[in-house]
Design a protein around this motif. Structure first.
Motif, short mmCIF file in Angstrom:
data_model
loop_
_atom_site.label_atom_id
_atom_site.label_comp_id
_atom_site.label_asym_id
_atom_site.label_seq_id
_atom_site.Cartn_x
_atom_site.Cartn_y
_atom_site.Cartn_z
N TYR A 19 0.83 -1.21 0.00
CA TYR A 19 0.00 0.00 0.00
C TYR A 19 0.86 1.26 0.00
CZ TYR A 19 -3.57 -3.39 1.25
OH TYR A 19 -4.42 -4.47 1.26
N GLU A 45 -5.36 -0.70 4.97
CA GLU A 45 -6.13 -1.32 3.89
C GLU A 45 -7.57 -0.81 3.88
OE1 GLU A 45 -7.43 -5.73 2.21
OE2 GLU A 45 -6.61 -5.56 4.24
N THR A 49 -9.15 1.16 0.79
CA THR A 49 -10.25 0.47 0.12
C THR A 49 -11.52 1.29 0.15
OG1 THR A 49 -9.28 -1.69 0.65
CG2 THR A 49 -11.63 -1.66 0.08
#
Length: 190
Positions: A19, A45, A49
């Motif tokens: 990431y 995340e 996301t």
């Protein structure tokens, strides 16, 4: 100095590194928000996301940034106000009077965006339990039920990063320094 570690590509947990690599490639630097969230790979995340999902909502970039800046100002997140100001100017090409009104929580020169900012403030203040009049005003401005829920999506995204940055006291990256913001009354800011 940030109260939580600002991870780098070298120091981040293995699960966070992909990431951070994408962020570096996209931005040319790793925003300190992401370096801080990298301490918890699932938090990083989730933020990225949900941010990507939010970008696919029916709200325009200007509308999404209206939600993000409004929430960041209400939550007092200096990092996020600066970061979303940069996005508003660089990606959204939004007018200075609009962005500055958002940062000051003043009426916006665009009536539809102003209705969005007012509704966003109501959603946050009432934890979603807006009044019938507040909902009707938002719908009367040209928004629909889809956008009602997308405002909540945007507020949820903002809450994750605003609260994380406030807790961590995340340092502003030099690349964002030109967009620095302080809550009214702090260090003479208005």
């Amino acid at each position: 100095m940030s109260r939580l570690t600002l991870q780098t590509l070298e120091s981040a947990p293995e699960a966070s590194r992909p990431y951070l690599e994408k962020a570096l490639a996209k931005n040319g630097f790793i925003p300190n928000l992401l370096g801080m969230l990298a301490n918890a790979p699932t938090a990083l995340e989730t933020y990225l996301t949900v941010g990507e999902i939010n970008s696919r909502s029916s709200l325009t970039l200007a509308e999404r940034e209206t939600v993000q800046i409004t929430a960041a100002v209400i939550h007092g997140c200096t990092f996020c106000v600066a970061g979303h100001t940069a996005i508003a100017y660089k990606q959204g090409k939004l007018a200075e009077d609009l962005v500055e009104a958002l940062r000051r929580q003043q009426p916006l020169p665009d009536a539809k965006l102003d209705a969005l900012a007012v509704f966003t403030r109501a959603v946050i203040a009432r934890r979603g339990a807006v009044t019938g009049a507040e909902l009707d005003a938002f719908l009367s401005a040209g928004y629909g039920e889809q956008q009602v829920l997308e405002v909540i999506l945007g507020v949820s995204l903002a809450t994750l990063c605003n609260f994380s940055n406030s807790l961590a006291q995340t340092e502003l990256n030099p690349e964002l320094a030109a967009y620095r913001w302080q809550p009214p009354g702090e260090n003479g800011a208005a």
